[in-house]
Every structure is written in C-alpha cells, then in structure tokens.
Design a protein around this motif. Structure first.
Motif, PDB file in Angstrom:
ATOM      1  N   ILE A 161      80.380  43.075  43.040  1.00 53.73           N
ATOM      2  CA  ILE A 161      81.243  44.117  43.600  1.00 53.73           C
ATOM      3  C   ILE A 161      82.689  43.667  43.805  1.00 53.73           C
ATOM      4  O   ILE A 161      83.614  44.495  43.788  1.00 53.73           O
ATOM      5  CB  ILE A 161      80.658  44.646  44.929  1.00 53.73           C
ATOM      6  N   SER A 162      82.937  42.381  43.996  1.00 49.24           N
ATOM      7  CA  SER A 162      84.312  41.925  44.231  1.00 49.24           C
ATOM      8  C   SER A 162      85.162  41.945  42.971  1.00 49.24           C
ATOM      9  O   SER A 162      86.372  41.740  43.034  1.00 49.24           O
ATOM     10  CB  SER A 162      84.330  40.533  44.876  1.00 49.24           C
ATOM     11  N   HIS A 163      84.554  42.218  41.816  1.00 41.99           N
ATOM     12  CA  HIS A 163      85.308  42.461  40.585  1.00 41.99           C
ATOM     13  C   HIS A 163      85.743  43.929  40.557  1.00 41.99           C
ATOM     14  O   HIS A 163      85.014  44.796  41.044  1.00 41.99           O
ATOM     15  CB  HIS A 163      84.432  42.141  39.366  1.00 41.99           C
ATOM     16  N   PRO A 164      86.916  44.237  40.014  1.00 40.31           N
ATOM     17  CA  PRO A 164      87.361  45.639  39.973  1.00 40.31           C
ATOM     18  C   PRO A 164      86.369  46.587  39.290  1.00 40.31           C
ATOM     19  O   PRO A 164      86.367  47.791  39.574  1.00 40.31           O
ATOM     20  CB  PRO A 164      88.670  45.561  39.182  1.00 40.31           C
ATOM     21  N   HIS A 165      85.542  46.067  38.403  1.00 42.12           N
ATOM     22  CA  HIS A 165      84.555  46.904  37.711  1.00 42.12           C
ATOM     23  C   HIS A 165      83.131  46.432  38.008  1.00 42.12           C
ATOM     24  O   HIS A 165      82.237  46.586  37.169  1.00 42.12           O
ATOM     25  CB  HIS A 165      84.814  46.879  36.208  1.00 42.12           C
ATOM     26  N   LYS A 192      90.007  36.164  38.202  1.00 35.95           N
ATOM     27  CA  LYS A 192      89.784  35.049  39.127  1.00 35.95           C
ATOM     28  C   LYS A 192      89.466  35.585  40.525  1.00 35.95           C
ATOM     29  O   LYS A 192      90.241  36.348  41.094  1.00 35.95           O
ATOM     30  CB  LYS A 192      91.013  34.131  39.180  1.00 35.95           C
ATOM     31  N   TYR A 193      88.336  35.173  41.043  1.00 37.56           N
ATOM     32  CA  TYR A 193      87.942  35.559  42.386  1.00 37.56           C
ATOM     33  C   TYR A 193      88.631  34.664  43.408  1.00 37.56           C
ATOM     34  O   TYR A 193      88.852  33.477  43.165  1.00 37.56           O
ATOM     35  CB  TYR A 193      86.434  35.438  42.544  1.00 37.56           C
ATOM     36  N   ASN A 194      88.922  35.226  44.565  1.00 38.73           N
ATOM     37  CA  ASN A 194      89.565  34.462  45.630  1.00 38.73           C
ATOM     38  C   ASN A 194      88.556  34.112  46.711  1.00 38.73           C
ATOM     39  O   ASN A 194      88.062  34.990  47.419  1.00 38.73           O
ATOM     40  CB  ASN A 194      90.712  35.278  46.258  1.00 38.73           C
ATOM     41  N   CYS A 198      81.720  33.605  43.202  1.00 37.69           N
ATOM     42  CA  CYS A 198      81.587  34.304  41.923  1.00 37.69           C
ATOM     43  C   CYS A 198      82.537  33.716  40.884  1.00 37.69           C
ATOM     44  O   CYS A 198      83.679  33.357  41.205  1.00 37.69           O
ATOM     45  CB  CYS A 198      81.886  35.790  42.096  1.00 37.69           C
ATOM     46  N   ILE A 199      82.067  33.634  39.658  1.00 34.96           N
ATOM     47  CA  ILE A 199      82.868  33.113  38.548  1.00 34.96           C
ATOM     48  C   ILE A 199      82.769  34.091  37.389  1.00 34.96           C
ATOM     49  O   ILE A 199      81.666  34.462  36.972  1.00 34.96           O
ATOM     50  CB  ILE A 199      82.381  31.722  38.108  1.00 34.96           C
ATOM     51  N   ASN A 200      83.916  34.517  36.881  1.00 35.14           N
ATOM     52  CA  ASN A 200      83.976  35.398  35.718  1.00 35.14           C
ATOM     53  C   ASN A 200      84.481  34.592  34.532  1.00 35.14           C
ATOM     54  O   ASN A 200      85.582  34.043  34.576  1.00 35.14           O
ATOM     55  CB  ASN A 200      84.925  36.568  36.003  1.00 35.14           C
TER      56      ASN A 200
END
Length: 211
Positions: A161-165, A192-194, A198-200
């Motif tokens: 959920i912390s990703h925009p999509h 990049k997550y702050n 989570c790692i994208n």
C-alpha cells in the motif's frame, strides 16, 4: 546470498553475467520474465551455478509461448508457497489484481478459480481451465494458501500500500506471514520507500541480500 531480479521482460544477459561473476546461492525473479524459449534453455549456462526461482507476472500470460516456457517449471515456481532458500524463508505471490476477479479494497467478484470458471462461460475457458489471462490474476484462494505459514520475506509482483499503485492486501499477507520484508517488481520505475520494510525493484534491476 540471494539475487533478487526486477522484471526482465525477455532480457536475461544481465542476470546470467552477474551469476557467473558473483556466484549467488540463489536467484529469485519477480515476474514478467516473458521467456522467448524454455526456462531451462534460457538459463542453461548458470543452472549448475545457482538455484533459480521465480514468481509470475501479468505479462507471463500475454502469449501462449510465454506461458508454456515458464509455467512448465513447476518446481522453480514460488507462487503460493514458502520455501527456505539460503537460510531465509521466502513466500511467493505472483500475478496481479484484476477487476473481473478481485481489486482490493473492493470485495472479490470470485473467491475461487472454480467459481470463476463456472461463471465465465465454456467458450472463454482455455485448455479446459481458466482463461489464459486470468492465470496471472490473484484470487482470494491464492492468499489462503499461506494460512498458518510464516516467512522472512514476501516476494510479490504487486506492490504494498505504501507504493502509489499498491494494495493493502499485500501488507496484510506479509503481516499474516510475520514477514519482515516485502520485495516486489511490476512497476518499472524503481520507486524508493522511505523508512519501510518494502523494496521495489525496477525494470531489470538487481539486488543481492544475505541472511
């Protein structure tokens, strides 16, 4: 060490060269392989150097050859299970959410694949089962495969959920598994997550992690 690989989309030289140079214990590919030839043929030069695993992405069902080249490798598919790899317990969830089945936070249209097949019409079935497109769709029953299991890392094609999509359903699955890290592909820009776990991994991006 485990090498995690963002969506290759038919290009594998960067993975093969990395393995030949660094010799990681395992490789995990985060979907959208889009294999132009069978899995074993694609990775023949490194199969004896490392253990290769994958989850599928949405584009792995775009084409019959993509599907056949990838899904024939049942023993290397992490989807729907937890496997200990180089000392880490890895859970895998391939595919994406689609409106025709389930698009969280909306309630699912279909809980099981059998329910979907019973309602979609015989003319839409493929090889006597799910339409090919929906073989890369996440159903609620895919989440239920993990009931009672634990993992250190959840690898998924969809984002949390912390990703925009992203989707909270991914976070909920990770929480149920007590997974401390989520690593995903699908979104080609390396967001990049702050300060999260989570790692994208973006398009063809590589990341090596040790236990």
């Amino acid at each position: 060490m485990i090498l995690f690989c963002g969506d290759p989309h038919g290009e594998f030289d960067h993975i093969i060269q990395y393995v030949q140079r660094e010799r990681p214990a395992a490789v995990i590919i985060l979907g959208d392989l889009c294999l132009p030839q069978p899995f074993e043929q694609t990775f023949s030069s490194i199969l004896e150097l490392t253990s290769i695993w994958f989850i599928h992405g949405n584009h792995d069902t775009d084409d019959v050859s993509y599907y056949d080249h990838l899904f024939a490798c049942h023993d290397r598919n992490l989807h729907g299970r937890v496997v200990e790899i180089d000392g880490l317990k890895i859970a895998g969830l391939g595919g994406i959410f689609r409106n025709q089945v389930w698009y969280p936070p909306e309630e699912p249209q279909h809980i099981t694949k059998n329910d979907f097949m019973a309602r979609c019409g015989k003319g839409n079935l493929w090889r006597g089962g799910l339409p090919r497109k929906h073989r890369s769709t996440i159903f609620p029953e895919d989440m239920q495969c993990f009931t009672g299991l634990t993992a250190d890392i959840l690898v998924s094609h969809e984002a949390p959920i912390s990703h925009p999509h992203g989707f909270n359903a991914i976070d909920e699955l990770a929480e149920s598994l007590n997974a401390r890290t989520i690593i995903h592909g699908h979104h080609h820009d390396p967001f990049k997550y702050n300060g999260t776990n989570c790692i994208n991994l973006g398009l063809r991006e590589l990341l090596e992690i040790g236990c």
